[in-house]
Design an enzyme around this catalytic site. Structure first.
Site, short mmCIF file in Angstrom:
data_model
loop_
_atom_site.label_atom_id
_atom_site.label_comp_id
_atom_site.label_asym_id
_atom_site.label_seq_id
_atom_site.Cartn_x
_atom_site.Cartn_y
_atom_site.Cartn_z
N ARG A 168 -10.09 -34.93 -6.62
CA ARG A 168 -9.56 -36.26 -6.35
C ARG A 168 -8.62 -36.15 -5.15
NH1 ARG A 168 -9.12 -35.39 -11.95
NH2 ARG A 168 -10.39 -36.79 -13.24
N LYS B 270 -5.46 -35.21 -13.92
CA LYS B 270 -4.83 -36.27 -14.70
C LYS B 270 -4.24 -35.71 -15.98
CE LYS B 270 -7.74 -40.11 -13.12
NZ LYS B 270 -8.67 -41.19 -13.52
N HIS C 135 -13.15 -40.87 -2.77
CA HIS C 135 -13.88 -40.81 -4.04
C HIS C 135 -15.39 -40.73 -3.81
CE1 HIS C 135 -12.16 -40.60 -7.96
NE2 HIS C 135 -13.13 -41.32 -8.50
N ARG D 42 -16.25 -37.21 -3.75
CA ARG D 42 -16.25 -36.69 -5.12
C ARG D 42 -17.56 -37.05 -5.82
NH1 ARG D 42 -12.91 -35.08 -9.49
NH2 ARG D 42 -13.04 -36.40 -11.35
N HIS E 146 -13.25 -34.02 -16.03
CA HIS E 146 -13.41 -35.14 -16.95
C HIS E 146 -13.09 -34.70 -18.37
CE1 HIS E 146 -16.41 -37.39 -14.11
NE2 HIS E 146 -15.14 -37.64 -13.81
N TYR F 88 -23.40 -39.93 -13.63
CA TYR F 88 -24.02 -39.36 -12.43
C TYR F 88 -25.49 -39.03 -12.66
CZ TYR F 88 -19.29 -38.96 -10.64
OH TYR F 88 -18.02 -39.24 -10.22
#
Length: 316
Positions: free
Chosen positions: A161, A185, A257, A260, A283, A292
């Protein structure tokens, strides 16, 4: 908490307590906490206008009318996009679940609330040739060019990110192992391998350009520095990408992004397992990564439709 200062005391305390729980015990990201804070303030004002002073006063009717307000708008509040409305209901459901677990209420009145599933949007990914032209668009001939080339190579090579990339410190790069340590995150860290082109671009920047930028500042530990020697901002990183896309003649919308998304899509198209891609992207759930696979299936379908001799025929 200032965000809730116009709520009744008991509601203010409940909302603040829930956010503290998310921050301290769940390690939620600041952006999540800020969004939930806005959502819960709106919810608190809504139920307070109906006469509720505490969460014990709230029942299913309050929840239903709040959901309608999110969809249709009310007064100064415009209708929310489906994804934002779903997030607000998740915040409200979490608040009531927390209050019930803490013994503040006897019944979790939001237990049956099911936020609508937002429409599944396919990530945008650039073709490999476009990515290569984009990387070449960061020419790498001067101090800024060397920095921008290293940044873009890193973004595509690691799937980081933009916040993770600009948050990198020099010690987070292990050239010998060809890895970078990314801070994702919720404070989660992950070790991600990077390719030789990215390492070469990073090495050229760290040796030939970063010392020049660092001399203008106060010894920042950041990998990517701005012209004043401080840590590069996300906006400046986005501008570097935009400039490279312009030089490469790429007309489609490009953002950090998108690199990414391209990283994940190209890995899956190359045969990578979805759970490996999940780990690389950081994730928490494989469900997030599986979107994806829809991109790659669509690509396969298009190739099949144009290449197979009987793809467009009806068997007789």
């Amino acid at each position: 908490m200032k965000a809730f200062e116009d709520l009744p005391e008991a509601l203010r305390s409940a909302c603040a307590g829930f956010l503290d729980h998310l921050a301290v015990e769940r390690g939620s990201a600041r952006s999540t906490l800020d969004s939930y804070s806005r959502d819960l303030r709106r919810y608190g004002l809504h139920v307070a206008e109906s006469g509720a002073r505490t969460l014990r006063d709230v029942d299913a009717r309050h929840l239903a009318s709040f959901a309608a307000e999110l969809r249709e708008g009310r007064g100064e509040h415009a209708p929310l996009a489906p994804s934002s409305a779903a997030r607000a209901l998740v915040a409200v459901r979490g608040l009531h679940r927390f209050a019930h677990a803490e013994g503040w209420v006897d019944v979790d009145v939001a237990r049956e609330v099911s936020p609508p599933s937002p429409a599944r949007r396919l990530p945008k990914a650039l073709p490999v040739d476009d990515v290569l032209r984009l990387l070449d668009g960061a020419d790498g001939r001067d101090v800024r060019g060397l920095r921008d080339r290293a940044l873009l190579e890193l973004l595509y090579s690691s799937g980081a990110r933009i916040s993770e990339a600009v948050g990198l410190d020099v010690d987070d790069i292990d050239s010998g192992e060809r890895t970078v340590l990314l801070n994702g995150k919720g404070g989660r860290q992950r070790l991600v391998p990077i390719g030789r082109p990215a390492l070469e671009a990073l090495d050229a920047y760290l040796v030939r350009a970063r010392p020049v930028l660092a001399a203008r500042g106060r010894g920042a530990s950041a990998v990517f520095l701005n012209s004043h020697g401080g840590r590069l901002s996300r906006q400046s990183a986005w501008n570097a990408l935009k400039s490279a896309a312009g030089r490469a003649g790429i007309s489609s919308a490009v953002s950090p992004h998108v690199l990414r998304h391209s990283f994940a899509t190209h890995l899956l198209e190359g045969g990578a397992d979805v759970r490996v891609v999940q780990e690389l992207l950081g994730h928490a759930s494989v469900t997030t990564t599986q979107v994806y696979t829809l991109v790659t299936v669509n690509t396969l379908r298009e190739v099949y439709a144009t290449a197979h001799p009987r793809a467009l025929r009806r068997d007789t």
